[in-house]
Design an enzyme around this catalytic site. Sequence first.
Site, PDB file in Angstrom:
ATOM      1  N   VAL A 140       0.902  -1.255   0.196  1.00 32.80           N
ATOM      2  CA  VAL A 140      -0.074   0.089   0.000  1.00 32.80           C
ATOM      3  C   VAL A 140       0.896   1.320  -0.123  1.00 32.80           C
ATOM      4  O   VAL A 140       0.428   2.205  -0.699  1.00 32.80           O
ATOM      5  CB  VAL A 140      -1.182   0.089   1.090  1.00 32.80           C
ATOM      6  N   ASP A 187      14.577  -9.443  11.707  1.00 34.77           N
ATOM      7  CA  ASP A 187      13.803 -10.149  10.377  1.00 34.77           C
ATOM      8  C   ASP A 187      14.100 -11.751  10.676  1.00 34.77           C
ATOM      9  O   ASP A 187      13.148 -12.551  10.646  1.00 34.77           O
ATOM     10  CB  ASP A 187      13.989  -9.270   9.275  1.00 34.77           C
ATOM     11  N   HIS A 226      -4.297  21.850  23.053  1.00 34.22           N
ATOM     12  CA  HIS A 226      -5.372  22.143  22.094  1.00 34.22           C
ATOM     13  C   HIS A 226      -4.714  23.574  21.373  1.00 34.22           C
ATOM     14  O   HIS A 226      -3.941  24.335  21.957  1.00 34.22           O
ATOM     15  CB  HIS A 226      -6.545  22.651  22.671  1.00 34.22           C
TER      16      HIS A 226
END
Length: 472
Positions: free
Chosen positions: A193, A318, A451
């Site tokens: 993707v 891996d 915020h």
Amino acid sequence: MANNYDVLIIGSGPGGYVGAIRAAQLGLKVGVVERSFVGGICPNWGCIPAKALLRSAEIIHYIEHAKDYGLIAEKTGVDIAGVVKRSRGIAAQMSNGVGFLLKKNKVDIIWGQATITAPGKVSVAASSEPAPKGALPAGEYTAKNIVIATGARPRALPGIEPDKKLIWTYFEALAPASVPKSLLIMGSGAIGVEFASFYKAMGSDVTIIELLPQILPVEDEEIAEHARKRFEKQGIKILTGAKVSKVVKGADSVTATVETADGKSQSITAERLISAVGVVGNIENLGLEKLGVKTDRGCVVVDGLCRTNVPGIWAIGDVAGPPMLAHKAEHEGVIAAEAIAGKHAHPMDKLMIPGCTYCMPQVASVGLTEKKAKEAGYEIKVGRFPFIGNGKAVALGEPEGLVKTIFDAKTGQLLGAHLVGAEVTELIQGFVLAMNLETTEEELINAVFPHPTVSETMHESVLNAYGRAIHI
């Protein structure tokens, strides 16, 4: 003896070089054997150059939508040679940086192909790749501990083997000479993707073929579905529950026969095909069979401290099995180094390893999906908050996104967090820390989020799980 080490690591990728540096910090004599490029796949042909390409794709995407921001950008275009040059330059910079760090920590780089000939003995044959300055030559080396960190390579399907011209792996996809007009991608995991996002932004007509029922198969179903809708809205075609059964090569194109779950088939012709059907560990030609090192499905079997069944031989990254992620490899490198040094090393908890996919939109997650939590027998509370309810996301022009949190209804334990949207790969670490600190919903609810920030969506998702969301 000059050729004798406390730790000899085979492979200089994220696991290998990080493990080497940590071992050196602990006072051990360390050597790293490398045959191709310092830093391994991640900085050279994986994580970093891929992100450089995706950054270029992101910028062209915003330029093409300039009018949505009240701006004028009438003339746009893609210089693929320039895009690739930037990416390769960044890769070289990262590789050089790894070499500098190894030198700084007095870690020897031994250049060549390693084979473990006996416990504590490594034979290094000459490599065909040019050696970096200061690297030690091929020869015989000994070590009290040998760490296998050889990484993985792209998996090849029979009959659809990559040929570097028409059928690509991520190696060819990272450095194209030109942008194919049409592209077929087998596999919808992170690699698939991400390249779909990049090539679509570059102008390719992209089709994804996925064998399983959903794209991004390891992700929460709801998050994957949200991502799929966004991909399809961009014009990416997606076929799930489908497989490529045959590929016929033309002069400058491939024609794939695609079979779907209902027994139907269709032919799709594209200029290029990217095989992104996973990776397999590099366990061959290391002498593992002779030594009796246990392997399973192409990976070395290890315990929580990265020890194999043969004393003195370790494996990380891996090659030691999934999840096959650079940050998992790095963490295992530290675990192995500390265990070798006799420190109190902590076993790896794979549920605490975040996953990040840098497609457009980005996807990030940690812990259990909703389905997995139910299968594990938890009674759960699920919170959701869409980006459209967040002022910063709307101001950024990124109102499409979702944060999903999953809690144990009995204890308030955060079991999993799953995000899709702009910059969620940066947000996920907040949930990773929360899970590592065994934070409950009460502590997350009582935390003050700044915020205006997109991080407020995380807070609202927690609030929503307990019926307290404010902005939805």
